[in-house]
Design an enzyme around this catalytic site. Sequence first.
Site, PDB file in Angstrom:
ATOM      1  N   HIS A 147     -69.610  12.022  46.903  1.00 22.39           N
ATOM      2  CA  HIS A 147     -68.567  12.847  46.568  1.00 22.39           C
ATOM      3  C   HIS A 147     -68.722  13.712  45.193  1.00 22.39           C
ATOM      4  O   HIS A 147     -67.832  14.225  45.038  1.00 22.39           O
ATOM      5  CB  HIS A 147     -67.415  11.792  46.181  1.00 22.39           C
ATOM      6  CG  HIS A 147     -67.294  10.916  45.093  1.00 22.39           C
ATOM      7  ND1 HIS A 147     -67.785   9.737  44.961  1.00 22.39           N
ATOM      8  CD2 HIS A 147     -66.851  11.301  43.807  1.00 22.39           C
ATOM      9  CE1 HIS A 147     -67.832   9.112  43.918  1.00 22.39           C
ATOM     10  NE2 HIS A 147     -67.191  10.042  43.106  1.00 22.39           N
ATOM     11  N   ASP A 176     -71.577   6.828  50.241  1.00 20.63           N
ATOM     12  CA  ASP A 176     -71.349   7.656  48.959  1.00 20.63           C
ATOM     13  C   ASP A 176     -72.640   7.855  48.217  1.00 20.63           C
ATOM     14  O   ASP A 176     -72.556   7.690  47.043  1.00 20.63           O
ATOM     15  CB  ASP A 176     -70.400   7.024  48.223  1.00 20.63           C
ATOM     16  CG  ASP A 176     -69.788   7.998  47.375  1.00 20.63           C
ATOM     17  OD1 ASP A 176     -69.778   8.980  47.459  1.00 20.63           O
ATOM     18  OD2 ASP A 176     -69.089   7.520  46.434  1.00 20.63           O
ATOM     19  N   SER A 227     -68.829   9.284  37.698  1.00 23.32           N
ATOM     20  CA  SER A 227     -69.252   9.005  39.043  1.00 23.32           C
ATOM     21  C   SER A 227     -70.945   9.666  39.082  1.00 23.32           C
ATOM     22  O   SER A 227     -71.267  10.720  38.844  1.00 23.32           O
ATOM     23  CB  SER A 227     -68.833   9.852  40.212  1.00 23.32           C
ATOM     24  OG  SER A 227     -67.493   8.971  40.139  1.00 23.32           O
TER      25      SER A 227
END
Length: 436
Positions: free
Chosen positions: A140, A169, A250
Amino acid sequence: MSDTFVSGAPVPPQGPRPQASQSQQPKRPKKPHPGLRSLLFGLLGGVIGAVAVVAVLVVGGFVAMPSSATSGKTGSAGTTSSSQTVTVNSGDSTDTTLANAVAQKALPSVVSINVTTSDGEGVGSGVVLDTDGNILTNYHVIEGAQSISVSTGDASYDATVVGSDESSDLAVIKIDAGDAALTPIEVGDSSTLQVGDWVMSLGSPFGLEQSVSTGIVSSLYRSTMLQNTSGNTIYTNLIQTDATINPGNSGGALVDDEGKLVGINSLIESYSGSSSGVGFAIPGNYAVEVAQKLIAGQTVTHAYIGGSFQTVTANNARSNSLSVNQGAYVAELADDGPAAQAGIQKGDVITALDDEEITSSDALVLAVRSHSVGDTVTVTLMRGSKQMQVQVTLGSDEALQQQQDSDSSSQGSLLEQYLEQYGQQRGGSEDGYSRR
Protein backbone atom coordinates in the site's frame (compact mmCIF):
# COMPACT_ATOMS: atom_id res chain seq x y z
CA MET A 1 8.98 5.27 41.69
CA SER A 2 5.46 4.22 42.53
CA ASP A 3 2.45 5.19 40.42
CA THR A 4 1.32 7.73 43.02
CA PHE A 5 3.78 10.14 44.61
CA VAL A 6 2.62 12.36 47.46
CA SER A 7 4.90 15.24 48.38
CA GLY A 8 4.43 17.15 51.60
CA ALA A 9 5.86 20.55 52.39
CA PRO A 10 8.90 20.59 54.72
CA VAL A 11 8.13 21.32 58.34
CA PRO A 12 9.61 24.65 59.39
CA PRO A 13 12.48 24.13 61.87
CA GLN A 14 11.75 24.94 65.42
CA GLY A 15 14.04 27.33 67.27
CA PRO A 16 16.30 26.08 70.10
CA ARG A 17 14.79 25.90 73.55
CA PRO A 18 16.24 28.33 76.08
CA GLN A 19 18.54 26.66 78.63
CA ALA A 20 18.24 27.31 82.37
CA SER A 21 21.11 29.46 83.70
CA GLN A 22 23.29 28.13 86.53
CA SER A 23 23.46 30.11 89.77
CA GLN A 24 26.72 32.00 90.09
CA GLN A 25 28.35 33.97 92.91
CA PRO A 26 27.75 37.66 92.52
CA LYS A 27 30.66 39.31 90.91
CA ARG A 28 31.70 42.86 90.55
CA PRO A 29 29.70 44.09 87.67
CA LYS A 30 31.62 44.99 84.59
CA LYS A 31 30.94 47.80 82.31
CA PRO A 32 28.23 46.62 79.99
CA HIS A 33 28.87 46.22 76.18
CA PRO A 34 25.37 45.81 74.72
CA GLY A 35 26.51 45.92 71.04
CA LEU A 36 28.94 43.02 71.43
CA ARG A 37 26.46 40.93 73.32
CA SER A 38 23.79 41.38 70.64
CA LEU A 39 26.27 40.44 67.94
CA LEU A 40 27.29 37.22 69.72
CA PHE A 41 23.69 36.17 70.34
CA GLY A 42 22.82 36.88 66.70
CA LEU A 43 25.70 34.75 65.40
CA LEU A 44 24.84 31.91 67.78
CA GLY A 45 21.17 31.97 66.79
CA GLY A 46 22.06 31.91 63.10
CA VAL A 47 24.33 28.87 63.50
CA ILE A 48 21.75 26.97 65.53
CA GLY A 49 19.02 27.82 63.00
CA ALA A 50 21.13 26.68 60.05
CA VAL A 51 21.92 23.37 61.77
CA ALA A 52 18.24 22.81 62.49
CA VAL A 53 17.25 23.49 58.85
CA VAL A 54 19.85 21.07 57.53
CA ALA A 55 18.74 18.42 60.01
CA VAL A 56 15.12 18.70 58.88
CA LEU A 57 16.09 18.50 55.21
CA VAL A 58 18.22 15.41 55.77
CA VAL A 59 15.60 13.63 57.84
CA GLY A 60 12.90 14.54 55.32
CA GLY A 61 14.89 13.13 52.40
CA PHE A 62 15.27 16.47 50.64
CA VAL A 63 19.08 16.36 50.85
CA ALA A 64 20.95 13.11 50.11
CA MET A 65 23.95 12.41 52.35
CA PRO A 66 26.76 10.39 50.82
CA SER A 67 27.00 6.78 51.87
CA SER A 68 30.76 7.01 51.81
CA ALA A 69 33.25 9.88 51.96
CA THR A 70 36.92 10.20 51.26
CA SER A 71 39.02 12.56 53.33
CA GLY A 72 42.61 13.72 53.02
CA LYS A 73 45.00 16.25 54.49
CA THR A 74 46.10 19.28 52.56
CA GLY A 75 48.48 22.09 53.37
CA SER A 76 51.58 22.19 55.53
CA ALA A 77 49.97 23.94 58.46
CA GLY A 78 47.99 20.91 59.51
CA THR A 79 44.74 22.19 58.04
CA THR A 80 42.39 19.28 57.30
CA SER A 81 39.76 19.32 54.50
CA SER A 82 37.52 16.58 53.16
CA SER A 83 36.33 15.77 49.59
CA GLN A 84 33.09 13.83 49.14
CA THR A 85 32.00 11.42 46.39
CA VAL A 86 28.22 11.66 45.93
CA THR A 87 26.44 9.00 43.86
CA VAL A 88 23.14 10.04 42.28
CA ASN A 89 20.85 7.12 41.40
CA SER A 90 18.94 8.28 38.34
CA GLY A 91 17.31 4.95 37.64
CA ASP A 92 18.24 2.00 35.49
CA SER A 93 19.80 3.19 32.23
CA THR A 94 19.80 -0.27 30.62
CA ASP A 95 16.86 0.49 28.32
CA THR A 96 18.45 3.74 27.15
CA THR A 97 21.76 2.07 26.43
CA LEU A 98 20.00 -0.78 24.59
CA ALA A 99 17.95 1.63 22.50
CA ASN A 100 21.07 3.57 21.54
CA ALA A 101 22.88 0.43 20.42
CA VAL A 102 19.92 -1.00 18.49
CA ALA A 103 19.17 2.30 16.75
CA GLN A 104 22.80 2.71 15.73
CA LYS A 105 22.80 -0.77 14.22
CA ALA A 106 19.40 -0.80 12.49
CA LEU A 107 18.81 2.78 11.32
CA PRO A 108 21.26 2.60 8.37
CA SER A 109 19.10 -0.25 6.97
CA VAL A 110 15.81 1.70 7.05
CA VAL A 111 14.93 4.14 4.27
CA SER A 112 12.26 6.69 3.51
CA ILE A 113 10.10 6.13 0.41
CA ASN A 114 8.49 9.05 -1.41
CA VAL A 115 5.71 8.18 -3.83
CA THR A 116 3.86 10.26 -6.39
CA THR A 117 0.41 9.05 -7.47
CA SER A 118 -2.48 10.56 -9.38
CA ASP A 119 -3.89 11.65 -6.02
CA GLY A 120 -0.74 13.42 -4.84
CA GLU A 121 2.34 12.49 -2.85
CA GLY A 122 2.90 10.14 0.05
CA VAL A 123 5.68 8.97 2.32
CA GLY A 124 6.39 5.49 3.65
CA SER A 125 9.33 3.46 4.84
CA GLY A 126 11.32 0.47 3.65
CA VAL A 127 14.00 -1.99 4.72
CA VAL A 128 17.22 -2.65 2.79
CA LEU A 129 17.50 -6.39 2.13
CA ASP A 130 20.78 -6.65 0.23
CA THR A 131 23.63 -4.70 -1.33
CA ASP A 132 21.96 -5.02 -4.75
CA GLY A 133 19.47 -2.36 -3.68
CA ASN A 134 16.38 -4.50 -3.06
CA ILE A 135 14.10 -2.86 -0.49
CA LEU A 136 11.13 -4.49 1.25
CA THR A 137 8.05 -2.38 1.99
CA ASN A 138 4.26 -2.56 2.12
CA TYR A 139 2.27 -2.83 -1.09
CA HIS A 140 0.00 0.00 0.00
CA VAL A 141 3.04 2.31 0.22
CA ILE A 142 3.74 2.02 -3.53
CA GLU A 143 0.22 1.23 -4.74
CA GLY A 144 -0.64 3.30 -7.81
CA ALA A 145 2.80 4.93 -7.85
CA GLN A 146 3.74 6.98 -10.90
CA SER A 147 7.21 7.63 -9.51
CA ILE A 148 9.14 6.36 -6.49
CA SER A 149 12.22 7.81 -4.83
CA VAL A 150 14.16 6.46 -1.89
CA SER A 151 16.08 8.49 0.68
CA THR A 152 18.84 6.71 2.57
CA GLY A 153 19.52 9.65 4.85
CA ASP A 154 22.41 11.16 2.90
CA ALA A 155 21.29 10.52 -0.70
CA SER A 156 18.17 10.06 -2.81
CA TYR A 157 17.62 7.52 -5.60
CA ASP A 158 14.90 6.69 -8.09
CA ALA A 159 13.33 3.28 -7.52
CA THR A 160 11.47 0.72 -9.58
CA VAL A 161 9.02 -1.98 -8.51
CA VAL A 162 10.49 -5.50 -8.56
CA GLY A 163 7.25 -7.23 -7.62
CA SER A 164 4.35 -7.15 -5.18
CA ASP A 165 1.82 -9.36 -3.47
CA GLU A 166 -1.29 -7.31 -2.98
CA SER A 167 -3.12 -9.86 -0.88
CA SER A 168 -0.42 -9.90 1.80
CA ASP A 169 0.43 -6.17 1.45
CA LEU A 170 4.11 -6.69 0.60
CA ALA A 171 6.28 -5.34 -2.20
CA VAL A 172 9.93 -5.09 -3.22
CA ILE A 173 11.40 -2.04 -4.92
CA LYS A 174 14.97 -1.55 -6.12
CA ILE A 175 17.44 1.32 -6.33
CA ASP A 176 20.79 1.67 -8.07
CA ALA A 177 23.06 3.19 -5.43
CA GLY A 178 26.11 3.10 -7.66
CA ASP A 179 29.30 3.09 -5.60
CA ALA A 180 27.48 4.03 -2.41
CA ALA A 181 27.50 1.35 0.26
CA LEU A 182 24.14 0.00 1.38
CA THR A 183 23.64 -1.64 4.78
CA PRO A 184 21.33 -4.67 4.58
CA ILE A 185 19.33 -5.32 7.71
CA GLU A 186 20.15 -8.39 9.74
CA VAL A 187 17.16 -10.73 9.68
CA GLY A 188 16.00 -12.32 12.92
CA ASP A 189 13.56 -15.14 13.64
CA SER A 190 10.07 -13.80 14.27
CA SER A 191 8.83 -17.25 15.28
CA THR A 192 10.78 -16.97 18.55
CA LEU A 193 9.02 -13.80 19.68
CA GLN A 194 7.15 -13.94 22.95
CA VAL A 195 4.68 -11.55 24.53
CA GLY A 196 6.64 -9.00 26.54
CA ASP A 197 9.76 -9.03 24.35
CA TRP A 198 11.45 -5.65 23.81
CA VAL A 199 11.12 -4.25 20.26
CA MET A 200 11.90 -1.05 18.36
CA SER A 201 9.94 0.50 15.49
CA LEU A 202 11.96 2.39 12.86
CA GLY A 203 10.73 4.48 9.95
CA SER A 204 9.56 7.90 8.77
CA PRO A 205 6.40 8.82 10.73
CA PHE A 206 4.80 11.92 9.21
CA GLY A 207 7.83 12.11 6.92
CA LEU A 208 10.28 12.47 9.82
CA GLU A 209 13.08 10.24 8.58
CA GLN A 210 15.22 7.99 10.77
CA SER A 211 12.79 7.99 13.70
CA VAL A 212 12.64 5.25 16.32
CA SER A 213 10.24 4.24 19.05
CA THR A 214 10.55 1.44 21.59
CA GLY A 215 7.96 -0.84 23.13
CA ILE A 216 7.15 -4.48 23.70
CA VAL A 217 5.37 -7.30 21.93
CA SER A 218 1.83 -6.87 23.23
CA SER A 219 0.35 -9.95 21.59
CA LEU A 220 0.89 -12.41 18.75
CA TYR A 221 -1.16 -14.09 16.00
CA ARG A 222 -3.58 -11.24 15.39
CA SER A 223 -5.47 -11.42 12.08
CA THR A 224 -7.72 -9.08 10.10
CA MET A 225 -8.82 -8.10 6.61
CA LEU A 226 -8.85 -4.55 5.27
CA GLN A 227 -10.34 -3.08 2.14
CA ASN A 228 -8.05 -1.61 -0.50
CA THR A 229 -8.81 0.04 -3.82
CA SER A 230 -9.46 -3.28 -5.55
CA GLY A 231 -10.62 -5.64 -2.83
CA ASN A 232 -9.37 -6.80 0.55
CA THR A 233 -5.94 -7.46 1.99
CA ILE A 234 -5.52 -10.45 4.27
CA TYR A 235 -3.31 -9.95 7.32
CA THR A 236 -2.57 -13.05 9.39
CA ASN A 237 -0.38 -13.84 12.39
CA LEU A 238 0.34 -10.17 12.99
CA ILE A 239 2.66 -9.00 15.76
CA GLN A 240 0.90 -6.52 18.05
CA THR A 241 3.12 -3.89 19.67
CA ASP A 242 2.83 -0.70 21.69
CA ALA A 243 5.89 0.77 19.97
CA THR A 244 4.60 3.88 18.24
CA ILE A 245 3.47 3.38 14.63
CA ASN A 246 2.14 6.42 12.78
CA PRO A 247 1.42 7.43 9.17
CA GLY A 248 4.71 7.08 7.31
CA ASN A 249 5.92 4.11 9.38
CA SER A 250 4.40 1.63 6.91
CA GLY A 251 7.04 -0.65 5.44
CA GLY A 252 9.53 0.21 8.16
CA ALA A 253 11.29 -2.24 10.42
CA LEU A 254 10.29 -3.77 13.72
CA VAL A 255 13.50 -5.09 15.28
CA ASP A 256 14.34 -7.06 18.39
CA ASP A 257 16.84 -6.27 21.15
CA GLU A 258 19.68 -7.41 18.88
CA GLY A 259 18.67 -5.05 16.10
CA LYS A 260 17.42 -7.91 13.92
CA LEU A 261 14.35 -7.64 11.70
CA VAL A 262 11.30 -9.40 13.16
CA GLY A 263 8.46 -7.51 11.47
CA ILE A 264 7.33 -5.00 8.84
CA ASN A 265 5.25 -2.21 10.39
CA SER A 266 1.89 -2.11 8.61
CA LEU A 267 -1.20 -1.20 10.64
CA ILE A 268 -2.53 0.53 13.68
CA GLU A 269 -5.88 0.23 15.40
CA SER A 270 -7.04 3.79 15.88
CA TYR A 271 -10.14 5.90 15.50
CA SER A 272 -8.11 9.12 15.31
CA GLY A 273 -5.73 8.05 12.54
CA SER A 274 -2.65 8.32 14.75
CA SER A 275 -0.95 5.94 17.13
CA SER A 276 -3.03 4.74 20.05
CA GLY A 277 -0.48 2.24 21.33
CA VAL A 278 -1.92 -0.62 19.31
CA GLY A 279 0.21 -1.24 16.22
CA PHE A 280 0.73 -4.30 14.06
CA ALA A 281 3.60 -5.70 12.03
CA ILE A 282 3.71 -8.49 9.46
CA PRO A 283 6.00 -11.23 10.84
CA GLY A 284 9.52 -10.90 9.48
CA ASN A 285 9.87 -14.56 8.54
CA TYR A 286 6.84 -14.41 6.25
CA ALA A 287 7.70 -10.98 4.83
CA VAL A 288 11.26 -12.00 3.92
CA GLU A 289 10.03 -15.26 2.38
CA VAL A 290 7.61 -13.32 0.16
CA ALA A 291 10.34 -10.82 -0.73
CA GLN A 292 12.74 -13.55 -1.78
CA LYS A 293 10.12 -15.01 -4.12
CA LEU A 294 9.41 -11.61 -5.62
CA ILE A 295 13.12 -10.96 -6.19
CA ALA A 296 13.47 -14.37 -7.85
CA GLY A 297 10.50 -13.65 -10.10
CA GLN A 298 8.43 -16.45 -8.61
CA THR A 299 4.70 -16.50 -7.98
CA VAL A 300 3.82 -15.86 -4.35
CA THR A 301 1.44 -18.63 -3.37
CA HIS A 302 -0.94 -18.93 -0.46
CA ALA A 303 -2.68 -21.76 1.32
CA TYR A 304 -5.92 -22.72 -0.42
CA ILE A 305 -8.81 -24.91 0.70
CA GLY A 306 -10.89 -24.79 -2.51
CA GLY A 307 -14.42 -23.64 -2.02
CA SER A 308 -16.92 -20.81 -1.68
CA PHE A 309 -18.28 -20.12 1.78
CA GLN A 310 -20.93 -17.93 3.33
CA THR A 311 -21.26 -16.66 6.87
CA VAL A 312 -23.88 -18.41 9.02
CA THR A 313 -25.95 -16.11 11.22
CA ALA A 314 -28.85 -16.73 13.56
CA ASN A 315 -31.27 -15.45 10.92
CA ASN A 316 -30.14 -17.53 7.96
CA ALA A 317 -29.59 -20.54 10.22
CA ARG A 318 -33.23 -20.38 11.25
CA SER A 319 -34.53 -19.84 7.72
CA ASN A 320 -32.41 -22.70 6.33
CA SER A 321 -32.95 -25.06 9.29
CA LEU A 322 -29.23 -25.24 10.11
CA SER A 323 -28.20 -26.93 13.33
CA VAL A 324 -25.77 -24.14 14.33
CA ASN A 325 -26.12 -20.36 14.21
CA GLN A 326 -22.51 -19.47 13.35
CA GLY A 327 -19.80 -20.84 11.11
CA ALA A 328 -18.83 -20.96 7.42
CA TYR A 329 -21.45 -22.55 5.15
CA VAL A 330 -20.03 -24.52 2.21
CA ALA A 331 -21.77 -23.05 -0.85
CA GLU A 332 -19.49 -24.45 -3.58
CA LEU A 333 -16.48 -26.74 -3.84
CA ALA A 334 -13.63 -26.60 -6.35
CA ASP A 335 -13.38 -29.81 -8.38
CA ASP A 336 -10.60 -31.96 -6.92
CA GLY A 337 -9.76 -29.16 -4.50
CA PRO A 338 -8.37 -29.87 -1.02
CA ALA A 339 -11.79 -29.63 0.66
CA ALA A 340 -13.48 -31.94 -1.85
CA GLN A 341 -10.67 -34.47 -1.63
CA ALA A 342 -11.03 -34.52 2.16
CA GLY A 343 -14.73 -35.37 1.92
CA ILE A 344 -16.25 -31.97 2.71
CA GLN A 345 -19.64 -31.55 0.99
CA LYS A 346 -21.85 -28.69 -0.10
CA GLY A 347 -24.22 -27.75 2.71
CA ASP A 348 -21.72 -28.56 5.47
CA VAL A 349 -21.04 -25.85 8.04
CA ILE A 350 -17.39 -25.51 9.13
CA THR A 351 -17.20 -24.57 12.80
CA ALA A 352 -13.50 -24.99 13.59
CA LEU A 353 -10.11 -25.33 11.96
CA ASP A 354 -7.68 -27.09 14.28
CA ASP A 355 -8.37 -25.47 17.67
CA GLU A 356 -9.62 -22.19 16.22
CA GLU A 357 -13.34 -21.54 16.27
CA ILE A 358 -14.78 -20.51 12.90
CA THR A 359 -17.67 -18.06 13.27
CA SER A 360 -17.80 -16.64 9.73
CA SER A 361 -16.46 -16.99 6.21
CA ASP A 362 -13.93 -14.24 7.01
CA ALA A 363 -12.67 -16.26 9.95
CA LEU A 364 -12.18 -19.28 7.70
CA VAL A 365 -10.19 -17.20 5.17
CA LEU A 366 -7.89 -15.91 7.91
CA ALA A 367 -7.49 -19.34 9.49
CA VAL A 368 -6.54 -20.95 6.18
CA ARG A 369 -4.16 -18.14 5.22
CA SER A 370 -2.40 -18.36 8.57
CA HIS A 371 -1.08 -21.75 7.42
CA SER A 372 1.40 -22.71 4.73
CA VAL A 373 0.80 -24.62 1.53
CA GLY A 374 0.99 -28.35 2.32
CA ASP A 375 -0.07 -28.05 5.97
CA THR A 376 -2.61 -30.63 7.14
CA VAL A 377 -5.37 -29.20 9.31
CA THR A 378 -8.29 -30.69 11.21
CA VAL A 379 -11.62 -29.26 10.05
CA THR A 380 -14.62 -29.61 12.35
CA LEU A 381 -17.98 -29.39 10.60
CA MET A 382 -21.65 -29.98 11.04
CA ARG A 383 -23.47 -32.14 8.48
CA GLY A 384 -27.09 -31.77 9.42
CA SER A 385 -27.13 -32.37 13.15
CA LYS A 386 -24.02 -34.56 13.11
CA GLN A 387 -20.61 -33.20 14.04
CA MET A 388 -17.66 -34.54 12.06
CA GLN A 389 -13.92 -33.99 11.72
CA VAL A 390 -11.88 -34.39 8.56
CA GLN A 391 -8.19 -33.91 7.74
CA VAL A 392 -7.51 -31.42 4.95
CA THR A 393 -4.13 -30.93 3.30
CA LEU A 394 -4.11 -27.33 2.15
CA GLY A 395 -3.20 -26.72 -1.46
CA SER A 396 -1.70 -23.81 -3.38
CA ASP A 397 -3.61 -21.04 -5.13
CA GLU A 398 -0.96 -20.85 -7.88
CA ALA A 399 -3.16 -22.56 -10.49
CA LEU A 400 -6.02 -20.23 -9.58
CA GLN A 401 -3.78 -17.19 -10.01
CA GLN A 402 -2.50 -18.38 -13.37
CA GLN A 403 -6.02 -19.09 -14.58
CA GLN A 404 -7.20 -15.65 -13.55
CA ASP A 405 -4.15 -13.90 -14.96
CA SER A 406 -4.69 -15.56 -18.34
CA ASP A 407 -8.36 -14.65 -18.44
CA SER A 408 -8.26 -11.21 -20.03
CA SER A 409 -12.00 -10.82 -19.72
CA SER A 410 -12.05 -11.38 -15.97
CA GLN A 411 -13.39 -8.49 -13.94
CA GLY A 412 -11.91 -7.18 -10.72
CA SER A 413 -8.60 -7.85 -9.07
CA LEU A 414 -6.98 -11.18 -8.42
CA LEU A 415 -7.68 -10.71 -4.74
CA GLU A 416 -11.39 -10.12 -5.32
CA GLN A 417 -11.61 -13.30 -7.34
CA TYR A 418 -9.62 -15.17 -4.74
CA LEU A 419 -11.97 -14.04 -2.02
CA GLU A 420 -14.95 -15.09 -4.10
CA GLN A 421 -13.71 -18.61 -3.51
CA TYR A 422 -14.56 -17.97 0.14
CA GLY A 423 -17.90 -16.19 -0.23
CA GLN A 424 -18.66 -12.93 1.51
CA GLN A 425 -16.17 -10.07 1.60
CA ARG A 426 -15.82 -7.64 4.44
CA GLY A 427 -15.24 -4.09 3.34
CA GLY A 428 -14.25 -0.86 5.02
CA SER A 429 -12.29 -0.33 8.21
CA GLU A 430 -15.12 0.15 10.65
CA ASP A 431 -13.21 -1.98 13.12
CA GLY A 432 -10.73 0.88 13.54
CA TYR A 433 -7.79 -0.66 11.70
CA SER A 434 -5.92 1.55 9.26
CA ARG A 435 -2.76 1.26 7.21
CA ARG A 436 0.16 3.42 8.09
